[in-house]
Every structure is written in structure tokens, then in C-alpha cells.
Write a protein that holds these residues in place. Structure first.
Motif, PDB file in Angstrom:
ATOM      1  N   PRO A   1      37.845  32.988  46.081  1.00 57.75           N
ATOM      2  CA  PRO A   1      37.304  34.268  46.528  1.00 57.75           C
ATOM      3  C   PRO A   1      38.168  35.453  46.126  1.00 57.75           C
ATOM      4  N   MET A   2      39.447  35.202  45.797  1.00 58.95           N
ATOM      5  CA  MET A   2      40.330  36.309  45.454  1.00 58.95           C
ATOM      6  C   MET A   2      40.733  36.294  43.983  1.00 58.95           C
ATOM      7  N   ILE A   3      40.182  35.386  43.179  1.00 57.10           N
ATOM      8  CA  ILE A   3      40.726  35.185  41.840  1.00 57.10           C
ATOM      9  C   ILE A   3      40.588  36.410  40.956  1.00 57.10           C
ATOM     10  N   PHE A   4      39.498  37.145  41.046  1.00 52.05           N
ATOM     11  CA  PHE A   4      39.335  38.327  40.215  1.00 52.05           C
ATOM     12  C   PHE A   4      40.154  39.496  40.736  1.00 52.05           C
ATOM     13  N   GLU A   5      40.443  39.481  42.033  1.00 52.31           N
ATOM     14  CA  GLU A   5      41.218  40.575  42.613  1.00 52.31           C
ATOM     15  C   GLU A   5      42.651  40.586  42.105  1.00 52.31           C
ATOM     16  N   THR A   6      43.160  39.436  41.669  1.00 52.99           N
ATOM     17  CA  THR A   6      44.547  39.348  41.222  1.00 52.99           C
ATOM     18  C   THR A   6      44.709  39.541  39.717  1.00 52.99           C
ATOM     19  N   LEU A   7      43.637  39.820  39.014  1.00 57.01           N
ATOM     20  CA  LEU A   7      43.749  40.038  37.569  1.00 57.01           C
ATOM     21  C   LEU A   7      44.610  41.268  37.293  1.00 57.01           C
ATOM     22  N   PRO A   8      45.584  41.162  36.397  1.00 62.23           N
ATOM     23  CA  PRO A   8      46.440  42.318  36.100  1.00 62.23           C
ATOM     24  C   PRO A   8      45.727  43.337  35.218  1.00 62.23           C
ATOM     25  N   THR A   9      46.230  44.556  35.226  1.00 64.31           N
ATOM     26  CA  THR A   9      45.710  45.593  34.334  1.00 64.31           C
ATOM     27  C   THR A   9      45.956  45.192  32.883  1.00 64.31           C
TER      28      THR A   9
ATOM     29  N   VAL B   1      46.712  44.504  16.207  1.00 62.42           N
ATOM     30  CA  VAL B   1      46.488  44.927  17.589  1.00 62.42           C
ATOM     31  C   VAL B   1      45.373  45.970  17.657  1.00 62.42           C
ATOM     32  N   GLU B   2      45.364  46.898  16.702  1.00 61.65           N
ATOM     33  CA  GLU B   2      44.305  47.913  16.675  1.00 61.65           C
ATOM     34  C   GLU B   2      42.940  47.285  16.435  1.00 61.65           C
ATOM     35  N   GLU B   3      42.917  46.152  15.758  1.00 67.56           N
ATOM     36  CA  GLU B   3      41.652  45.471  15.470  1.00 67.56           C
ATOM     37  C   GLU B   3      40.982  44.958  16.745  1.00 67.56           C
ATOM     38  N   VAL B   4      41.795  44.683  17.778  1.00 65.93           N
ATOM     39  CA  VAL B   4      41.219  44.194  19.034  1.00 65.93           C
ATOM     40  C   VAL B   4      41.255  45.271  20.119  1.00 65.93           C
ATOM     41  N   GLU B   5      41.330  46.528  19.697  1.00 65.58           N
ATOM     42  CA  GLU B   5      41.382  47.643  20.653  1.00 65.58           C
ATOM     43  C   GLU B   5      40.170  47.639  21.585  1.00 65.58           C
ATOM     44  N   ASP B   6      38.973  47.471  21.023  1.00 65.02           N
ATOM     45  CA  ASP B   6      37.765  47.485  21.850  1.00 65.02           C
ATOM     46  C   ASP B   6      37.740  46.300  22.810  1.00 65.02           C
ATOM     47  N   ASP B   7      38.246  45.162  22.367  1.00 64.34           N
ATOM     48  CA  ASP B   7      38.287  43.977  23.232  1.00 64.34           C
ATOM     49  C   ASP B   7      39.227  44.187  24.406  1.00 64.34           C
ATOM     50  N   LEU B   8      40.357  44.798  24.158  1.00 67.32           N
ATOM     51  CA  LEU B   8      41.295  45.093  25.242  1.00 67.32           C
ATOM     52  C   LEU B   8      40.670  46.047  26.256  1.00 67.32           C
ATOM     53  N   ASP B   9      39.982  47.069  25.744  1.00 66.14           N
ATOM     54  CA  ASP B   9      39.320  48.023  26.645  1.00 66.14           C
ATOM     55  C   ASP B   9      38.227  47.339  27.455  1.00 66.14           C
ATOM     56  N   ARG B  10      37.469  46.443  26.819  1.00 67.94           N
ATOM     57  CA  ARG B  10      36.385  45.744  27.513  1.00 67.94           C
ATOM     58  C   ARG B  10      36.950  44.845  28.619  1.00 67.94           C
ATOM     59  N   ILE B  11      38.036  44.162  28.323  1.00 66.61           N
ATOM     60  CA  ILE B  11      38.644  43.266  29.313  1.00 66.61           C
ATOM     61  C   ILE B  11      39.161  44.058  30.509  1.00 66.61           C
ATOM     62  N   ASN B  12      39.763  45.195  30.260  1.00 68.23           N
ATOM     63  CA  ASN B  12      40.287  45.979  31.382  1.00 68.23           C
ATOM     64  C   ASN B  12      39.162  46.561  32.230  1.00 68.23           C
ATOM     65  N   ALA B  13      38.085  47.009  31.578  1.00 69.14           N
ATOM     66  CA  ALA B  13      36.941  47.538  32.329  1.00 69.14           C
ATOM     67  C   ALA B  13      36.311  46.435  33.173  1.00 69.14           C
ATOM     68  N   ALA B  14      36.221  45.232  32.613  1.00 69.47           N
ATOM     69  CA  ALA B  14      35.663  44.101  33.363  1.00 69.47           C
ATOM     70  C   ALA B  14      36.553  43.759  34.544  1.00 69.47           C
ATOM     71  N   ARG B  15      37.840  43.797  34.324  1.00 73.01           N
ATOM     72  CA  ARG B  15      38.781  43.524  35.432  1.00 73.01           C
ATOM     73  C   ARG B  15      38.565  44.497  36.568  1.00 73.01           C
ATOM     74  N   ASN B  16      38.374  45.768  36.254  1.00 68.08           N
ATOM     75  CA  ASN B  16      38.168  46.777  37.297  1.00 68.08           C
ATOM     76  C   ASN B  16      36.861  46.540  38.056  1.00 68.08           C
ATOM     77  N   ASP B  17      35.819  46.135  37.338  1.00 70.25           N
ATOM     78  CA  ASP B  17      34.533  45.882  37.988  1.00 70.25           C
ATOM     79  C   ASP B  17      34.582  44.624  38.859  1.00 70.25           C
ATOM     80  N   LEU B  18      35.221  43.576  38.367  1.00 77.23           N
ATOM     81  CA  LEU B  18      35.223  42.300  39.081  1.00 77.23           C
ATOM     82  C   LEU B  18      36.097  42.329  40.329  1.00 77.23           C
ATOM     83  N   ARG B  19      37.030  43.247  40.381  1.00 76.78           N
ATOM     84  CA  ARG B  19      37.859  43.362  41.589  1.00 76.78           C
ATOM     85  C   ARG B  19      37.016  43.727  42.813  1.00 76.78           C
TER      86      ARG B  19
END
Length: 332
Positions: free
Chosen positions: A13-21, A141-159
Motif C-alpha cells: 500500500p505504500m510502495i509508490f509513496e516511497t519512490l524517490p524523485t 543521458v540527453e537521449e533519455v531526457e523525456d524518459d526521465l521526465d516521464r518517470i518523475n511525473a509518474a512518480r508524483n502521480d502515483l504517490r
């Protein structure tokens, strides 16, 4: 029985809440190159260039890998949380982005090894090679810039997903607005302290708990989801309802035969029938609330929260319908 089958999945129940930025590509590159610069100052000549390249490569590879490993394996996530997550962020897209970041982690490690082998000759040539290596690392690293942004946005939503334990036996309360659902949940639990809004509903989910025979039960009221027909729900709401099919062990469907709630009885019973169809084998008990005003409906239970009539009996019926038997340790 749903609750008895959930033990094979991870309780989270808390697994997404602990995802780091998740850091941005720019933050990762700045961190790696600034650390590399400090490492280079501790040495001289070609060794300084080697140390800088090794440090930058390791920091990028390790940090990218840490982003991937911080996320749960969605194959092991309880179906309830999987479907909620998919409703909010699209799990397939998250998997693709995590796969791209995993690739970047391996690639930055490989580039570090490749350019280490080229660091020979005079210092000017070594410095040129190291700079080329830095440029390659930054490009990955720049090649996966959009992926990093997507993962962080998902982390914020799933919290913001509800703190519900799919392993607990669960009663879901359904019915049109103003039929007494929230009053019932508040009466039998401490749910007043457990109300929050989530991405799939603007009205918040009410989660309460009660105990019977030392067993902890959850009771969930879902305004905005199970209080109107399926054809009036948007895509996210429909998938959230689908997730509830993995959670519910019993549904109490409240009806108000007096229609004081503002909805005709026929419409209420149609909604009940659609809920029964969607939840398949989950027992659905029809509860006639406000029985002090009217009992003009065929129901499994008659109750009046206002008059405190059969509230406990209704809860008892839900517990009996669930029939939850905890697994006991093997004796002898």
C-alpha cells in the motif's frame, strides 16, 4: 475468495509513496561532471584524465540504474494497484521508459570503458579523448531526457494513490449519492481521518477500518466511481472501477426507496444491476437505507442510520458474506 488469493502478490500500500524523485538529464550530467572535476584535481597527467572519465561514467551509470531499481516489478504488483497505476500513468509507457533508462545505464558504463582504452600518449591528446568521452556520455543521458521526465511525473502521480492494503478483507460501499454511504462508513469506522482525493475521482475515496474476531477489515466508499452508471464514467474512472474488482470481497449497495436522495428507485436498481454484472462473483447485498421513511423495495437488509436501526446487523451480514478465514500456522 479474493482476499485469500492475494497473498502471492507483494503487499504494497505504500510502495509508490516511497519512490524517490527522478533527477533531470541536466541534473545528472552536472552531478557527474562536477564530481569528475574534483576527482581529477587529486591526480595529475593522464591519471587525472582517467580518474575524471571513470568517475563521470560510474556516477551516470549508477544513478541511472538506481532510478530503475527503485521501481517495483509491475509483474509482482497486486492487480488492484497495477490497474490503478495503469489508469493514472499507463504502465506500458513507464516500462518502456525504464527500459530506455536501463539501456542508458549500460551504455554510459560501456563508453567509460571504451574511452579509458584510448587514454594514452601525451597529456594534450588524453585531455582531448576525455572531452570526447564526456560528450558521448552527455549525449546518452540527453537521449533519455523525456524518459526521465516521464518517470518523475509518474512518480508524483502515483504517490497520491490510496493507502489501501489489498490483503485485507474489504467491503466496498456503492450506490447513488445521498443514500447514506458515507454516513454508514463514518458510523462504523474512524474514516473521518481517512478521506483523500485521488487522480481518478474529484470527490475523494473514503477508507475506514473495523475489527471482528481480531480480524481487520477495510471498508471503502468510492464517490465519483460507483455512484453513477458506467456510461457516465470517463476512461480513468472506468479503469479505477475495474481495479476495485480485484479489491472487493463484498459490496453493500445502498438504495433509498423514498427517493429522498433525489434519484428514482428504478435508476438506483439499474445501477445495482450493473455493479453486480461488473463485479462478477463478488457478493452484492442490497441495503435499504432510510427504512424509517420507506421499505418499499426488495432488499437483503433494511437499515436506518438516522434511527440507528440494524447498522450492526448490516455490517455483520457483510462479514458473513466475505467468509474470511485467516491462514493459521501449522500445528504440530
Amino acid at each position: 475468495m479474493n482476499a485469500l488469493l492475494r497473498g502471492e502478490s507483494i503487499r504494497m500500500p505504500m510502495i509508490f509513496e516511497t519512490l524517490p524523485t527522478t533527477p533531470t538529464s541536466e541534473e545528472l550530467i552536472d552531478k557527474a561532471f562536477s564530481r569528475a572535476t574534483r576527482a581529477g584535481r587529486a591526480k595529475s597527467g593522464i591519471q587525472a584524465q582517467q580518474s575524471m572519465l571513470q568517475t563521470a561514467s560510474n556516477i551516470l551509470s549508477d544513478n541511472l540504474q538506481n532510478i530503475v531499481t527503485a521501481w517495483p516489478d509491475f509483474e509482482e504488483v497486486d492487480p488492484f494497484y497495477y490497474e490503478l497505476a495503469d489508469a493514472v500513468v499507463n504502465v506500458d509507457e513507464i516500462r518502456k521508459s525504464l527500459s530506455e533508462i536501463q539501456w542508458a545505464s549500460r551504455k554510459t558504463k560501456d563508453i567509460g570503458r571504451e574511452y579509458q582504452g584510448k587514454l594514452r600518449g601525451d597529456i594534450n591528446y588524453a585531455r582531448k579523448v576525455r572531452k570526447q568521452g564526456f560528450a558521448r556520455l552527455a549525449s546518452i543521458v540527453e537521449e533519455v531526457e523525456d524518459d526521465l521526465d516521464r518517470i518523475n511525473a509518474a512518480r508524483n502521480d502515483l504517490r497520491d494513490l490510496p493507502d489501501i492494503d489489498p490483503a485485507d478483507p474489504t467491503v466496498v460501499v456503492a450506490g447513488y449519492p445521498n443514500v447514506g454511504k458515507s454516513s454508514f462508513v463514518n458510523t462504523i469506522t474512524n474514516a473521518r481521518n481517512e478521506i483523500a482525493e485521488y487522480p481518478f475521482t474529484t470527490k475523494g475515496i473514503h477508507v475506514g477500518h473495523f475489527e471482528r474476531d481480531h480480524i481487520r477489515y477495510q471498508i471503502v466508499d468510492t464517490p465519483g466511481l460507483l455512484d453513477r452508471p458506467a456510461d457516465e464514467r470517463n476512461g480513468i474512472e472506468s479503469q479505477a472501477v475495474s481495479a476495485l474488482t480485484h479489491l472487493a470481497d463484498c459490496i453493500l449497495f445502498f438504495v433509498d426507496p423514498s427517493a429522498y436522495c433525489g434519484y428514482p428507485l428504478d435508476a438506483q436498481l439499474e445501477l445495482r444491476d450493473s455493479v453486480e454484472e461488473q463485479f462478477g462473483d463478488v457478493p452484492v447485498l442490497t441495503v435499504c437505507n432510510k427504512s424509517d421513511l420507506s421499505t418499499d423495495v426488495e432488499a437483503d437488509l433494511y437499515m436506518s442510520i438516522e434511527e440507528d436501526e440494524n447498522v450492526t446487523g448490516t455490517l455483520d451480514a457483510a462479514v458473513e458474506a466475505i467468509g474470511y478465514e485467516p491462514e493459521l500456522p501449522f500445528d504440530g
